[in-house]
Design a protein around this motif. Sequence first.
Motif, PDB file in Angstrom:
ATOM      1  N   VAL A 280      56.101  33.444  -8.354  1.00 13.69           N
ATOM      2  CA  VAL A 280      57.264  33.787  -7.148  1.00 13.69           C
ATOM      3  C   VAL A 280      56.220  34.401  -5.470  1.00 13.69           C
ATOM      4  O   VAL A 280      55.780  35.483  -5.788  1.00 13.69           O
ATOM      5  CB  VAL A 280      57.752  35.150  -7.513  1.00 13.69           C
ATOM      6  N   PHE A 281      57.029  34.239  -4.978  1.00 15.34           N
ATOM      7  CA  PHE A 281      56.817  33.637  -3.300  1.00 15.34           C
ATOM      8  C   PHE A 281      58.276  34.681  -2.868  1.00 15.34           C
ATOM      9  O   PHE A 281      59.088  33.666  -3.187  1.00 15.34           O
ATOM     10  CB  PHE A 281      56.460  32.036  -2.144  1.00 15.34           C
ATOM     11  N   GLU A 282      58.292  35.598  -2.166  1.00 18.64           N
ATOM     12  CA  GLU A 282      59.579  36.137  -2.285  1.00 18.64           C
ATOM     13  C   GLU A 282      59.666  36.645  -0.930  1.00 18.64           C
ATOM     14  O   GLU A 282      59.178  36.947  -0.006  1.00 18.64           O
ATOM     15  CB  GLU A 282      59.781  37.636  -3.083  1.00 18.64           C
ATOM     16  N   ALA A 283      61.013  36.230   0.144  1.00 15.42           N
ATOM     17  CA  ALA A 283      60.887  36.340   1.531  1.00 15.42           C
ATOM     18  C   ALA A 283      61.716  36.612   2.150  1.00 15.42           C
ATOM     19  O   ALA A 283      62.506  35.585   2.710  1.00 15.42           O
ATOM     20  CB  ALA A 283      59.767  35.041   1.709  1.00 15.42           C
ATOM     21  N   THR A 284      62.738  37.396   1.472  1.00 10.22           N
ATOM     22  CA  THR A 284      63.917  37.943   2.066  1.00 10.22           C
ATOM     23  C   THR A 284      63.896  39.848   2.800  1.00 10.22           C
ATOM     24  O   THR A 284      62.978  40.416   2.431  1.00 10.22           O
ATOM     25  CB  THR A 284      65.015  37.666   1.250  1.00 10.22           C
ATOM     26  N   PRO A 285      64.931  39.942   3.623  1.00 12.18           N
ATOM     27  CA  PRO A 285      64.854  41.496   3.881  1.00 12.18           C
ATOM     28  C   PRO A 285      65.789  42.453   2.996  1.00 12.18           C
ATOM     29  O   PRO A 285      66.114  43.068   2.735  1.00 12.18           O
ATOM     30  CB  PRO A 285      64.759  41.272   5.265  1.00 12.18           C
ATOM     31  N   ASN A 286      65.893  41.996   1.934  1.00 11.46           N
ATOM     32  CA  ASN A 286      66.535  42.597   0.583  1.00 11.46           C
ATOM     33  C   ASN A 286      65.730  43.174  -0.493  1.00 11.46           C
ATOM     34  O   ASN A 286      65.273  42.742  -1.044  1.00 11.46           O
ATOM     35  CB  ASN A 286      67.748  41.657   0.590  1.00 11.46           C
ATOM     36  N   ALA A 287      66.902  44.209  -1.157  1.00 14.50           N
ATOM     37  CA  ALA A 287      66.212  45.210  -2.291  1.00 14.50           C
ATOM     38  C   ALA A 287      66.215  44.407  -3.314  1.00 14.50           C
ATOM     39  O   ALA A 287      67.899  43.727  -3.639  1.00 14.50           O
ATOM     40  CB  ALA A 287      66.116  46.066  -2.178  1.00 14.50           C
TER      41      ALA A 287
ATOM     42  N   CYS B 118      61.192  45.927  -1.350  1.00 14.16           N
ATOM     43  CA  CYS B 118      60.423  44.848  -2.017  1.00 14.16           C
ATOM     44  C   CYS B 118      62.086  44.328  -2.186  1.00 14.16           C
ATOM     45  O   CYS B 118      62.349  45.283  -3.300  1.00 14.16           O
ATOM     46  CB  CYS B 118      59.540  45.831  -2.277  1.00 14.16           C
ATOM     47  N   GLY B 119      61.278  43.066  -2.806  1.00  9.90           N
ATOM     48  CA  GLY B 119      62.558  42.533  -3.729  1.00  9.90           C
ATOM     49  C   GLY B 119      63.191  42.570  -5.253  1.00  9.90           C
ATOM     50  O   GLY B 119      63.320  42.619  -5.998  1.00  9.90           O
ATOM     51  N   LEU B 120      61.752  43.629  -5.737  1.00  9.55           N
ATOM     52  CA  LEU B 120      61.096  43.319  -6.596  1.00  9.55           C
ATOM     53  C   LEU B 120      61.369  44.758  -7.467  1.00  9.55           C
ATOM     54  O   LEU B 120      60.792  45.705  -6.998  1.00  9.55           O
ATOM     55  CB  LEU B 120      59.664  43.197  -6.720  1.00  9.55           C
TER      56      LEU B 120
END
Length: 259
Positions: free
Chosen positions: A200-207, A228-230
Amino acid sequence: MALLTPEDLDNLSAQFEESESTIERVTGSKLTDICKELYGKDLGSEKVGIIPITAGNGIISNFTSSLLFIAQRLGLEGFITQHTDVAGYYEAIRDGADILLMADDHLFIAHNLRNGKLVTNHEATGIIYSEIASRFKDAASSEILVIGLGRVGYAGAKHLAEKGFDVYACDPNRDFLDKAADELGIKEYCKEDRKKFSMVFEATPNANTITEGMIAERCLVSTPGIPCGLPQEVGRKYRVDLVMEPLFIGVTSMLYSVI
């Protein structure tokens, strides 16, 4: 991506050491070795000039010192200009900088004055974090999930598609999804498919963008996102390997990419 704060850069060395340890364990390579393979070159004796920029929200108190730490940690000579903005730009060139690093509210760039190469942090960060995700030794398949298709996420999705991975993506912006599908051939992630990913590659400014339904047991999540998105409880439950660090990894990619 969210703008960095001074608190994000606290204990930068410790944050990087933790991520570096995870990177080597899950990919079999150190960050610098990945960058050498990815860009086909190694750092030499380049001199890095770091220019404080006051535009927009102004200077983050420990940003330039963090960049200097990174350059020196990579074995490069670096200096922070005493002047800001245009005067700092002049000073950096006058004092022999080979590579310039500077950022405002909109762009963070590296510019190699000797060969003309120019890169943004968005592009270099997307490429290196997606590359790390794609190198997961225990991946169950070539399928990889990209969460967020802004400037960082799109750069990463493009990199993965060009490498031949089976790329799925999700983003609340329909236009971003359609653009990625049309231009890159990525597939839209649909939770009803009940597909789980080990990369998984996560690239957002959200939790909390990563849910239990997305990830397989013992997956790798590679993310420059702040926060962190996780969710921590999901990470513990699925024994997720997490690579997350606010600056060092992206800047390393920037410097290698302009050599």
